[in-house]
Design an enzyme around this catalytic site. Sequence first.
Site, PDB file in Angstrom:
ATOM      1  N   THR A   1       0.925   4.298   1.583  1.00  0.00           N
ATOM      2  CA  THR A   1       1.423   4.916   2.815  1.00  0.00           C
ATOM      3  C   THR A   1       2.394   3.991   3.529  1.00  0.00           C
ATOM      4  O   THR A   1       3.440   4.434   4.014  1.00  0.00           O
ATOM      5  CB  THR A   1       0.254   5.311   3.737  1.00  0.00           C
ATOM      6  OG1 THR A   1      -0.610   6.213   3.022  1.00  0.00           O
ATOM      7  CG2 THR A   1       0.745   5.989   5.001  1.00  0.00           C
ATOM      8  N   CYS A   2       2.087   2.701   3.585  1.00  0.00           N
ATOM      9  CA  CYS A   2       2.999   1.745   4.228  1.00  0.00           C
ATOM     10  C   CYS A   2       4.335   1.707   3.492  1.00  0.00           C
ATOM     11  O   CYS A   2       5.399   1.669   4.120  1.00  0.00           O
ATOM     12  CB  CYS A   2       2.376   0.354   4.277  1.00  0.00           C
ATOM     13  SG  CYS A   2       0.887   0.252   5.301  1.00  0.00           S
ATOM     14  N   THR A   3       4.289   1.717   2.177  1.00  0.00           N
ATOM     15  CA  THR A   3       5.515   1.705   1.395  1.00  0.00           C
ATOM     16  C   THR A   3       6.349   2.952   1.685  1.00  0.00           C
ATOM     17  O   THR A   3       7.557   2.854   1.920  1.00  0.00           O
ATOM     18  CB  THR A   3       5.205   1.600  -0.111  1.00  0.00           C
ATOM     19  OG1 THR A   3       4.508   0.370  -0.345  1.00  0.00           O
ATOM     20  CG2 THR A   3       6.472   1.638  -0.953  1.00  0.00           C
TER      21      THR A   3
ATOM     22  N   LEU B   1       7.944   2.674   5.249  1.00  0.00           N
ATOM     23  CA  LEU B   1       9.056   1.728   5.350  1.00  0.00           C
ATOM     24  C   LEU B   1      10.245   2.143   4.494  1.00  0.00           C
ATOM     25  O   LEU B   1      11.392   1.869   4.848  1.00  0.00           O
ATOM     26  CB  LEU B   1       8.592   0.302   5.046  1.00  0.00           C
ATOM     27  CG  LEU B   1       8.156  -0.447   6.329  1.00  0.00           C
ATOM     28  CD1 LEU B   1       6.964   0.175   6.999  1.00  0.00           C
ATOM     29  CD2 LEU B   1       7.936  -1.908   6.065  1.00  0.00           C
TER      30      LEU B   1
ATOM     31  N   SER C   1       0.848  -1.190   0.000  1.00  0.00           N
ATOM     32  CA  SER C   1       0.000   0.000   0.000  1.00  0.00           C
ATOM     33  C   SER C   1       0.888   1.246   0.000  1.00  0.00           C
ATOM     34  O   SER C   1       2.037   1.214   0.431  1.00  0.00           O
ATOM     35  CB  SER C   1      -0.953   0.003   1.197  1.00  0.00           C
ATOM     36  OG  SER C   1      -0.227   0.098   2.404  1.00  0.00           O
TER      37      SER C   1
END
Length: 153
Positions: free
Chosen positions: A46-48, A51, A44
């Site tokens: 935002t998660c990408t 991280l 996704s």
Amino acid sequence: MPGALAVGDAAPGFDLVDTHGTPVHLADLRGAPVLLVFFPFAFSRTCTDELRDLRDAAADLDAAGASVLAVSCDPMFALKAWAEDEGFRFPLLSDFWPHGQVARRYGVLDETDGHALRGSFLIDAAGNLVWSTVVGRSDRRDIAAHRAALTLL
């Protein structure tokens, strides 16, 4: 949030598998700080972005002696493909089964939708929580907050 941990609490132990199926035990990491980062979904946006920020801050984390462990309820193989695509060098851990067990212990499992919330926990070398933050599902954690937390060690 009910069940949330407080600064000074002992960090709940866990045993999860990484992207290669290798068990990771929090207790084995005692003696050095750990930044435990829960995220909702691999691949996704935002998660990408979050991280990637952690990946790119590796020098700061290394200087603080902190290990990063990123945890989601995604299956191990999805995390493996994502880690390979993004070049994440820190472990991505699968809290897939029993589903969300570790996220629940840390008070960051969305019980309705079955995913981890965006929670970060800094654990000191003795295994105690020294800092945490939990943000909304669509909110992005700021890498500056993680960097500032490292100064608490």
